[in-house]
Design a protein around this motif. Sequence first.
Motif: not given
Length: 276
Positions: A210-237
């Motif tokens: 839904a976020m992608l469809r509503e044009g919240e931004g490029h997938p890279v930008i949206m992924r970066e919004g979930v990926t905090s420095p030194g956090g859990t998401t970047i470890s998974g990525v």
Amino acid sequence: MSTIAVLGAGKIGESLLSGLINAGHATEKLLFTERHQQRAEELTERYGVRNVDIADAVGQADVLVVSVKPQDIEPLLELIALLVTPEKLVVTLCAGLPTELFERRFAAGTPVVRVMPNTPMLVGEAMSAVSAGTHATDSHLETVEEMLGSVGRVVRIPESQQDAVTALSGSGPAYFFYLVEAMIDAGILLGLPRAVAAELIVQSAVGSAAMLREGEGHPVIMREGVTSPGGTTISGVRELEKHGVRAALIDAIEAAHSRSVELGAKHRSGPSEADD
């Protein structure tokens, strides 16, 4: 209102019938063919649409929607080749099969439109790509776009891009299901009940889409919004990149494209991409 006959009422054919009815198409203007009597009776009871034989379907309909598996196309064409006239609009939902296959078998001037839908048509969220054959006009394309708009979204593309669409959105739901399956298994590995893991992942997928469809931004930008420095998401990525998941997905789509080209090559009259 045009009379539409769906030749082959499998899951996609049934989904189209359901979508057309929900969009207000009169049931008396809809027909379908189904060789299995029990299923035919179930569909008639469920939707109030008549099951007819092939000859009656071709004779009564203005629009013929060919919705059979590619391997079943030759027997069907044998039955209808001499019955289809240029006054009919033929819409093919058969993966990999070019419009020229149908144009060669039908009367000269018969308009054919090729469509690549996908299985989210079952829930009214299909992504369909339509392409005109030699004799199909803008009016024919608009008819098909309106029809398919009842079960999802539609884009118009040149037929030369249909194999790419088949690999990307036609097969695409399977890739998403594969990833969701793996993520649910990971949740179970971490101690979550299967039902809880499934609800977490499916709703996350719905919300993300839904976020992608509503044009919240490029997938890279949206992924970066979930990926905090030194956090859990970047470890998974980092692990996804380490295991080449991005490259594997690209390779999978390329392989699906090659298979689509291969399926259609034997039905083309001239040199095909497979010969290059």
